[in-house]
Motif scaffolding. Structure first.
Motif, short mmCIF file in Angstrom:
data_model
loop_
_atom_site.label_atom_id
_atom_site.label_comp_id
_atom_site.label_asym_id
_atom_site.label_seq_id
_atom_site.Cartn_x
_atom_site.Cartn_y
_atom_site.Cartn_z
N VAL A 143 84.51 71.33 -34.51
CA VAL A 143 84.09 72.05 -35.45
C VAL A 143 82.71 71.40 -36.37
N PHE A 144 81.54 71.85 -37.13
CA PHE A 144 81.00 71.54 -37.95
C PHE A 144 80.63 72.91 -39.41
N MET A 184 88.97 69.47 -34.01
CA MET A 184 88.68 68.73 -34.97
C MET A 184 87.62 69.15 -36.13
N VAL A 185 87.95 69.47 -37.18
CA VAL A 185 86.85 69.67 -38.24
C VAL A 185 85.39 68.56 -38.97
N ILE A 186 84.76 68.43 -38.23
CA ILE A 186 83.71 67.69 -39.11
C ILE A 186 83.09 68.33 -40.65
N SER A 187 83.27 67.66 -41.44
CA SER A 187 82.44 67.74 -42.62
C SER A 187 81.95 67.57 -44.15
N GLY A 217 86.35 78.24 -30.09
CA GLY A 217 84.97 77.68 -31.39
C GLY A 217 83.83 78.73 -31.29
N ILE A 218 84.07 79.97 -30.31
CA ILE A 218 82.95 81.09 -30.38
C ILE A 218 83.98 82.15 -31.92
N ALA A 228 80.05 75.10 -33.36
CA ALA A 228 80.90 73.65 -32.96
C ALA A 228 80.86 73.70 -31.30
N VAL A 229 81.18 72.51 -31.29
CA VAL A 229 80.92 71.20 -29.30
C VAL A 229 82.43 71.91 -28.91
#
Length: 263
Positions: A143-144, A184-187, A217-218, A228-229
């Motif tokens: 997740v971005f 996993m969360v990327i920020s 993800g949705i 989300a990927v």
């Protein structure tokens, strides 16, 4: 044929503006709840209100009193029932306001743009990790988030706050890793946390073959402006979710373009 006399309407210019604004709000609300169970809830509330009006006119006191008690707290009930949709609506307003603010800022002060959330080398690391996980059929949900909410994400996962690297992403989602379940969360250019439990989408139109990873993800993209990927464990396909919609079987080239555009 004589023209219709509309003078009795007494419409002012502000009344027309008022009607247009209400129509816009209704349109956005409809787009937010379209395809979800919230549509059925709205229909149920409308039916209850219509039955209340009928029973009130027919002087059916017992039933009208019961329904009247429900109608009297209708606004509070709407807030409770539609709390997720209200959150999405407020996020939509805030996102648009921030977008216009940034455009105005860049117009009057050229060269002063907000720092990028993630750089090109980091995106390369993410794509290379997705390639490895796709070939090994390792399921992953990345997740971005443009705005990282500590309480929202870290309460359900493990804090990491590490730099983005291919090996770190692969080690997190490795099947024997204690952090492989969840997202996993990327920020802010870092891996903030992993093993996060995300809300699952309640969209009734999603295909039955979508598992919990795809629905989570949705779901997070429905409730926030995150993207989300998803790497499918069963098929190895890459999927890309944004604003409650998912794009399946994404190529690496398309994934790179989408990440550069959206994050």
């Amino acid at each position: 044929m004589d023209r219709f006399d509309l003078s009795f309407l007494h419409l002012r210019f502000l009344d027309i503006v008022d009607i247009i604004l209400v129509a816009i709000i209704i349109y956005y609300l409809y787009n937010l709840i379209r395809g979800t169970i919230a549509v059925n809830i709205v229909l149920g509330l409308i039916i209850i209100y219509l039955v209340y009006i009928v029973t009130e006119q027919l002087h059916m006191r017992l039933l009208s009193n019961i329904l009247g008690g429900f109608v009297s707290v209708g606004f509070l009930a709407l807030i409770i029932v539609f709390q997720q949709e209200i959150r999405r609506f407020l996020l939509l307003i805030g996102k648009n306001a921030a977008l216009h603010r940034n455009k105005i800022w860049e117009t009057f002060i050229p060269g002063n743009k907000e720092a990028e959330n993630i750089n090109i080398p980091a995106i390369k690391h993410i794509i290379e990790a997705c390639k490895t996980m796709q070939h090994s059929r390792t399921g992953a949900l990345i997740v971005f988030a443009k705005y990282f909410d500590d309480q929202y994400y870290q309460n359900t996962g493990e804090a990491i706050d590490g730099f983005i690297s291919k090996r770190l992403i692969e080690s997190i989602f490795k099947k024997n890793s204690p952090l492989h379940d969840g997202a996993m969360v990327i920020s802010e250019g870092k891996i903030k946390c992993a093993s996060c439990i995300l809300p699952v989408s309640d969209n009734i139109k999603l295909p039955a073959q979508y598992g919990l990873r795809h629905r989570a993800g949705i779901g997070i993209t429905e409730l926030s402006d995150a993207v989300a990927v998803i790497v499918s464990e069963e098929t190895g396909q890459l999927a890309y979710a944004k604003q409650g919609r998912v794009r399946m079987d994404v190529t690496y080239e398309d994934l790179e373009k989408l990440l550069i555009r959206d994050i």
